[in-house]
Design an enzyme around this catalytic site. Structure first.
Site, PDB file in Angstrom:
ATOM      1  N   ASP A  56     -14.083 -25.552  11.563  1.00 42.33           N
ATOM      2  CA  ASP A  56     -15.402 -26.027  11.234  1.00 42.33           C
ATOM      3  C   ASP A  56     -15.208 -26.262   9.628  1.00 42.33           C
ATOM      4  O   ASP A  56     -15.962 -27.201   9.256  1.00 42.33           O
ATOM      5  CB  ASP A  56     -16.210 -24.644  11.380  1.00 42.33           C
ATOM      6  CG  ASP A  56     -16.497 -24.424  12.929  1.00 42.33           C
ATOM      7  OD1 ASP A  56     -16.342 -25.133  13.790  1.00 42.33           O
ATOM      8  OD2 ASP A  56     -17.108 -23.174  13.103  1.00 42.33           O
ATOM      9  N   GLU A 116     -15.494 -33.266  17.833  1.00 44.57           N
ATOM     10  CA  GLU A 116     -15.049 -33.861  16.653  1.00 44.57           C
ATOM     11  C   GLU A 116     -15.328 -35.253  16.561  1.00 44.57           C
ATOM     12  O   GLU A 116     -14.633 -35.995  15.908  1.00 44.57           O
ATOM     13  CB  GLU A 116     -13.619 -33.562  16.745  1.00 44.57           C
ATOM     14  CG  GLU A 116     -12.745 -34.374  18.004  1.00 44.57           C
ATOM     15  CD  GLU A 116     -12.850 -33.468  19.152  1.00 44.57           C
ATOM     16  OE1 GLU A 116     -12.012 -33.638  20.057  1.00 44.57           O
ATOM     17  OE2 GLU A 116     -13.462 -32.611  19.407  1.00 44.57           O
TER      18      GLU A 116
END
Length: 589
Positions: free
Chosen positions: A448, A474
């Site tokens: 994260d 992503e």
């Protein structure tokens, strides 16, 4: 409050020295003759100083006063009479040397005798001999009980007339402002009670103009009976409209239905009785006037009861109206019970009503503005909260960038603008290389942090012609307009290099984090879905070519990448659908 204070001061001012109010049988004796009787038969008329005159409504009523018995300056005197319903008024001044001077006005022709405040002035001609008597002859007078007459010094008359005119002008100006403001507010916010309030203020404004006789500046022929009758009708109509304004402002849950309809019925009754009261010119006008006064008092009591009940139930409008109506209701009640006609510079109860109306209009305008300002603030706050919630629904909670939904909604207008301006547009799909290995080696929290760092780098390119988003997992996207060809490739490569330069040492240690970018550009009209499909093919080609590179869809794609894109496009589901990437998909590509 200032208006009320002025009114109180005026009411408390002492009567001017030498002023005298004329009353029937105390200072005035009376006689009744036919209309055909000439004015010069005055000496032969049998005057009576007791009892009440009768039968004069269709005849002539003579009123005579002996000035030698009154404490007035008989060499400098003005007779002030409040206009009423009559066809003609002749005033005879008798002097000690036997000289007689006459002045007269007719309904529709007051000449220079009218004064502000509904008064008619007869200035006694100055002579060497003093006045000894004065006689008033009214042709077809509606009622002697409605007659008001005063004797006052000439200088004091000028001062009082000027003060009364100034007070009336101020009150009418405030009412005019209230009319314009309340009606404009009613149109703007669609509130019924504001429309009623504006109508009431307009009715009072018109009544004030006619009663004060200021309308004679424009319509001199309206002087006399027609104005007096119109004033009576407007006064009763104003009570009806005011009742509707107060009752409609209270919610259905604040006042019982029966109380609401009873109060409205009383208000309508006052308006209806105003029609015959305005038309009549016979002796029946006096008992009808008493009935109207009783109805007005009953209506005031009903309105007060409704406001009190609504206030006790927490109704906000009731509190506002109670403050606004306190002075007008008290004024209407007082003038029904107490005779104050000789106060207020001769304006009497009419001027007091005018001031009370201006007070009420200003009060309601202020509280309505304050209430609407609060509502506007609450509305703006609600809209701002709604806008924030809507914006949050279009933002990715982890990175703060637009999410897929927000990006698609932003891309449509950008593509339309680019097409309208004739400039190219390009979509960059950015996928972090081997991101699953970051999560596996360092944990999802570290992943994260990496995503937020990359998002901060991409956010630098955000602008009017460039939109950035996190499409999911992503994968990021960047839509830019205005560049093409080699410049576009250089820009995409600078984005790739910028991502590679992000410092993740505190999170991933020595593990490098790179990205693959697929680019699709367009010059012709196209939609987001088509552009996304092409960029997605280019991105997959960049992955197959070894990652950490930029591939532009089209002729610039390497042969191997083109073949891979074709193979991928032939797979079930195709490429170009906005399918979410499966966990680890980029790592195995």
């Amino acid at each position: 409050m200032l208006i009320a204070l002025i009114g109180v001061i005026a009411a408390c001012c002492p009567v001017a020295a030498g002023a005298e109010t004329l009353h029937l049988n105390s200072t005035l004796c009376h006689a009744v003759t036919g209309l055909q009787q000439p004015d010069d038969t005055l000496p032969a008329l049998p005057f009576s100083c007791s009892g009440a005159p009768a039968g004069y409504q269709q005849a002539s009523l003579w009123l005579r006063t002996d000035l030698t018995r009154l404490p007035v300056d008989r060499r400098d005197m003005v007779l002030m009479i409040h206009h009423s319903r009559f066809d003609r008024l002749a005033v005879t001044f008798s002097y000690a040397d036997g000289t007689i001077e006459r002045q007269q006005v007719r309904s529709g022709a007051y000449g220079s005798h009218w004064r502000a405040g509904g008064q008619i002035a007869f200035e006694a001609p100055v002579r060497g001999a003093p006045l000894v008597a004065m006689t008033l002859r009214f042709d077809k007078l509606a009622s002697h009980n409605l007659l008001r007459a005063r004797l006052i010094a000439r200088d004091e008359s000028s001062v009082q007339s000027a003060a009364l005119a100034a007070a009336i002008g101020a009150a009418l100006t405030l009412l005019l402002i209230g009319v314009i403001y309340n009606l404009s507010l009613a149109l703007a916010v669609r509130r019924q009670f504001l429309a009623w309030q504006g109508a009431w203020a307009g009715c009072m404004l018109l009544w004030g103009l006619v009663w004060s006789q200021l309308h004679l500046l424009v319509f001199p022929g309206a002087a006399g009976t027609s104005s007096a009758q119109f004033c009576t009708f407007l006064a009763c109509l104003a009570v009806t409209i005011a009742t509707a304004s107060a009752v409609t402002a209270l919610g259905n849950d604040a006042v019982p239905r029966w109380a609401r309809w009873t109060t409205l019925a009383l208000g309508c009754a006052v308006g209806l009785i105003g029609v015959p009261l305005a038309v009549l010119r016979s002796a029946a006008i006096e008992p009808l006037d008493a009935v109207a006064s009783a109805l007005i008092l009953a209506d005031l009591f009903a309105v007060a009861a409704c406001l009190t009940r609504a206030w006790r139930r927490g109704n906000a409008e009731a509190r506002d109206f109670s403050g606004a109506w306190a002075l007008p209701m008290a004024t209407l009640a007082i003038i029904q019970l107490v005779n104050i006609e000789d106060g207020f510079w001769g304006g009497g109860s009419k001027l007091l009503v005018l001031f009370a109306a201006a007070w009420q209009t200003l009060w309601l305008s202020i509280v309505a503005t304050r209430r609407l300002a609060r509502l506007r603030i609450e509305r703006d706050m609600a809209r701002a909260a709604e806008a924030r919630a809507s914006e949050l629904a279009r933002r990715d909670p982890l990175t703060g960038l637009r999410n897929r939904r927000g990006f698609i909604e932003t891309s449509g207008p950008m593509l339309d603008q680019a097409r309208a301006e004739g400039v190219p547009a390009a979509l960059l799909l950015i996928d972090i290389d081997r991101f699953k290995s970051v999560n596996d080696a360092h944990g999802h929290e570290a992943g994260d942090i990496v995503l937020r760092t990359i998002a901060q780098r991409l956010e630098r390119w955000e602008g009017p012609m460039c939109a950035v988003a996190r499409m999911g997992g992503e994968e990021f996207a960047l839509l830019i307009a205005g560049i093409e060809g080699f410049a576009l490739e250089r820009f995409a490569d600078s984005v790739r290099r910028g991502i590679a330069k992000c410092d993740h040492g505190a999170t991933t240690g020595a593990q490098a984090v790179t990205a693959s970018i697929g680019v699709a550009e367009t010059h012709a009209p196209t939609d987001f879905q088509h552009l996304y499909r092409l960029a997605d093919q280019a991105l997959y080609a960049a992955k197959l070519e070894g990652r950490d590179r930029v591939v532009v869809w089209g002729s610039a794609m390497p042969p191997a990448a083109s073949d891979a894109a074709s193979l991928l496009d032939a797979q079930p589901g195709g490429i170009g659908t906005e399918r979410p990437r499966r966990a680890g998909e980029t790592g195995s590509a």
